[in-house]
Design a protein around this motif. Structure first.
Motif, mmCIF file in Angstrom:
data_model
loop_
_atom_site.group_PDB
_atom_site.id
_atom_site.type_symbol
_atom_site.label_atom_id
_atom_site.label_comp_id
_atom_site.label_asym_id
_atom_site.label_seq_id
_atom_site.Cartn_x
_atom_site.Cartn_y
_atom_site.Cartn_z
ATOM 1 N N GLY A 148 4.385 -7.415 -8.327
ATOM 2 C CA GLY A 148 5.733 -7.495 -8.589
ATOM 3 C C GLY A 148 6.404 -6.568 -7.671
ATOM 4 N N MET A 149 5.812 -6.302 -6.664
ATOM 5 C CA MET A 149 6.457 -5.466 -5.622
ATOM 6 C C MET A 149 6.535 -3.885 -6.152
ATOM 7 N N ILE A 150 5.906 -3.384 -7.362
ATOM 8 C CA ILE A 150 5.716 -2.110 -7.830
ATOM 9 C C ILE A 150 4.506 -1.753 -6.862
ATOM 10 N N GLU A 151 4.745 -0.378 -6.228
ATOM 11 C CA GLU A 151 3.880 -0.059 -5.263
ATOM 12 C C GLU A 151 3.155 1.270 -5.842
ATOM 13 N N SER A 152 3.398 1.875 -6.926
ATOM 14 C CA SER A 152 2.948 2.642 -7.755
ATOM 15 C C SER A 152 2.698 4.224 -7.065
ATOM 16 N N HIS A 153 3.812 4.424 -5.934
ATOM 17 C CA HIS A 153 3.585 5.543 -5.302
ATOM 18 C C HIS A 153 3.460 6.950 -6.128
ATOM 19 N N GLY A 154 4.096 6.912 -7.249
ATOM 20 C CA GLY A 154 4.168 7.922 -8.250
ATOM 21 C C GLY A 154 3.018 8.497 -8.788
ATOM 22 N N ALA A 180 -7.663 3.907 1.544
ATOM 23 C CA ALA A 180 -6.579 2.637 1.926
ATOM 24 C C ALA A 180 -7.657 1.937 2.988
ATOM 25 N N ILE A 181 -7.527 0.598 2.793
ATOM 26 C CA ILE A 181 -8.226 -0.226 3.506
ATOM 27 C C ILE A 181 -7.391 -1.391 4.082
ATOM 28 N N SER A 182 -7.236 -1.646 5.371
ATOM 29 C CA SER A 182 -6.445 -2.507 5.981
ATOM 30 C C SER A 182 -6.889 -3.276 7.112
ATOM 31 N N PHE A 183 -7.147 -4.567 7.204
ATOM 32 C CA PHE A 183 -7.777 -4.904 8.383
ATOM 33 C C PHE A 183 -6.403 -5.734 9.026
ATOM 34 N N ALA A 184 -6.765 -5.890 10.381
ATOM 35 C CA ALA A 184 -5.598 -6.666 11.322
ATOM 36 C C ALA A 184 -5.515 -8.280 10.837
ATOM 37 N N PRO A 185 -4.171 -8.555 10.468
ATOM 38 C CA PRO A 185 -3.058 -7.976 10.719
ATOM 39 C C PRO A 185 -2.715 -7.112 9.532
ATOM 40 N N PHE A 186 -2.227 -6.048 9.783
ATOM 41 C CA PHE A 186 -2.253 -4.801 8.787
ATOM 42 C C PHE A 186 -1.270 -5.334 7.431
ATOM 43 N N SER A 187 -1.528 -4.899 6.393
ATOM 44 C CA SER A 187 -0.539 -4.970 5.447
ATOM 45 C C SER A 187 0.272 -3.671 5.280
ATOM 46 N N GLU A 188 1.695 -4.038 5.226
ATOM 47 C CA GLU A 188 2.774 -3.224 5.294
ATOM 48 C C GLU A 188 2.822 -2.369 4.008
ATOM 49 N N GLU A 189 2.214 -3.078 2.926
ATOM 50 C CA GLU A 189 2.359 -2.319 1.477
ATOM 51 C C GLU A 189 1.235 -1.154 1.654
ATOM 52 N N THR A 190 0.294 -1.536 2.110
ATOM 53 C CA THR A 190 -1.010 -0.639 2.208
ATOM 54 C C THR A 190 -0.550 0.665 3.003
ATOM 55 N N LEU A 191 0.083 0.377 4.188
ATOM 56 C CA LEU A 191 0.624 1.618 5.069
ATOM 57 C C LEU A 191 1.368 2.435 4.573
ATOM 58 N N ARG A 192 2.422 1.645 3.797
ATOM 59 C CA ARG A 192 3.585 2.475 3.325
ATOM 60 C C ARG A 192 2.795 3.506 1.946
ATOM 61 N N LEU A 193 2.057 2.906 1.376
ATOM 62 C CA LEU A 193 1.577 3.644 0.375
ATOM 63 C C LEU A 193 0.605 5.085 0.889
ATOM 64 N N ALA A 194 0.004 4.750 2.074
ATOM 65 C CA ALA A 194 -0.892 5.739 2.829
ATOM 66 C C ALA A 194 0.155 6.643 3.330
ATOM 67 N N CYS A 253 -4.927 0.622 14.147
ATOM 68 C CA CYS A 253 -4.468 0.487 13.016
ATOM 69 C C CYS A 253 -3.468 1.651 12.648
ATOM 70 N N PRO A 254 -2.308 1.491 12.059
ATOM 71 C CA PRO A 254 -1.424 2.461 11.964
ATOM 72 C C PRO A 254 -1.878 3.482 10.811
ATOM 73 N N LEU A 255 -2.764 3.139 10.137
ATOM 74 C CA LEU A 255 -3.593 4.132 9.210
ATOM 75 C C LEU A 255 -3.947 5.633 9.930
ATOM 76 N N SER A 256 -4.259 5.292 11.086
ATOM 77 C CA SER A 256 -4.676 6.672 11.830
ATOM 78 C C SER A 256 -3.625 7.759 11.762
ATOM 79 N N GLN A 257 -2.478 7.317 11.377
ATOM 80 C CA GLN A 257 -1.187 8.307 11.433
ATOM 81 C C GLN A 257 -1.445 8.980 10.036
ATOM 82 N N SER A 258 -2.047 8.371 8.954
ATOM 83 C CA SER A 258 -1.817 9.082 7.824
ATOM 84 C C SER A 258 -3.130 9.537 7.204
ATOM 85 N N ALA A 259 -4.192 9.010 7.763
ATOM 86 C CA ALA A 259 -5.635 9.090 7.147
ATOM 87 C C ALA A 259 -6.288 10.394 7.976
#
Length: 276
Positions: A183-189, A199-213, A232-238
């Motif tokens: 339901g588009m609830i990403e549970s950041h809190g 976090a796991i994201s394979f190309a093409p990358f999931s924007e929802e996963t990247l946002r949470l990370a 993978c943009p996860l390198s910016q947060s992981a």
């Protein structure tokens, strides 16, 4: 010297690359033409493959594939890869195209498909054992074992991997939470200080996963990641990022390497928690 070799400027778009390959194919020597034909059919592989992997798949030596890249007008493989990475999602074959390629290759028989996927999985596991270092895996396992709660996020293909991790953690008594983004609830809190996000994201990358990370990392929460592409943009947060490469059969990828790696990781995390 071929007409392609005389071209000094590299293609600036995927369409320009395709037009150049189609127009100049007959001017290439046999081995370079073999590279061109394979590349033309499997452009999507370049974004997530090394030059050695592309050369092996095209059945040529890496030096031959490098000469092909230069003949097309690139300075080398890296320049061609950068162009293809930027447009990865535009030319990855859809499922109808993948099924059609199976028919063209005569690989629709169940036994043949099974053999091809077994071989692809075997190659993925061999690559995994040669590329993932025990030091990095140990650092991630120790970091996760010290967490209050381990949060797992991975959508699309990656959901099967995090679901298996969540199941293992549940059975081994490790506090873990699999994020669904229903339901588009990403549970950041829900990700709190003292927790860890895997976090796991394979190309093409999931924007929802990247946002949470990224949200977790911005709040000082440790993020570990798993992907199949160095871009993978996860390198910016992981703080630590694991890389797995899955073999393909007509564009279909299994999860042999990813499931093996994360199973080993989950069991290691549980063992470390029981030691403390």
């Amino acid at each position: 010297m071929t007409k392609l070799a005389e071209m000094q400027t590299a293609p600036e778009s995927v369409s320009e690359l395709l037009e150049r390959l189609d127009a100049q194919r007959e001017d290439l020597p046999k081995r370079l033409r073999q590279c061109a034909d394979f590349t033309r059919r499997h452009l999507h592989l370049i974004a997530v493959s090394t030059v050695s992997e592309m050369a092996q798949a095209a059945d040529v030596a890496p030096s031959v594939y490098m000469r092909f890249c230069q003949a097309v007008g690139f300075t080398g493989y890296s320049q061609m890869q950068n162009l293809l990475r930027a447009r990865f999602t535009d030319f990855r074959p859809d499922y109808d195209a993948r099924l059609a390629s199976l028919s063209e290759g005569g690989a629709l028989g169940t036994g043949r498909l099974l053999a091809d996927f077994v071989e692809a999985g075997h190659k993925s596991l061999l690559t995994l054992s040669n590329t993932v270092t025990s030091d990095r895996l140990d650092r991630i396992a120790r970091g996760m074992s010290e967490a209050r709660v381990i949060h797992l996020v991975g959508l699309r293909r990656a959901f099967a991997v995090v679901s298996n991790m969540g199941y293992l953690f549940e059975k081994m008594g490790v506090p873990a939470n699999v994020h669904f983004t229903s339901g588009m609830i990403e549970s950041h809190g829900a990700v709190l200080p003292g927790d860890v996000l895997f976090a796991i994201s394979f190309a093409p990358f999931s924007e929802e996963t990247l946002r949470l990370a990224q949200s977790a990392a911005d709040r000082g929460i440790t993020v570990f990641g798993l992907t199949d592409s160095q871009s993978c943009p996860l390198s910016q947060s992981a703080s630590e990022l694991l890389l797995v490469r899955e073999g393909e059969v007509a564009g279909f990828r299994g999860l042999s390497a990813a499931n093996t790696l994360t199973t080993a990781l989950a069991v290691s995390v549980s063992a470390l928690r029981h030691q403390s």
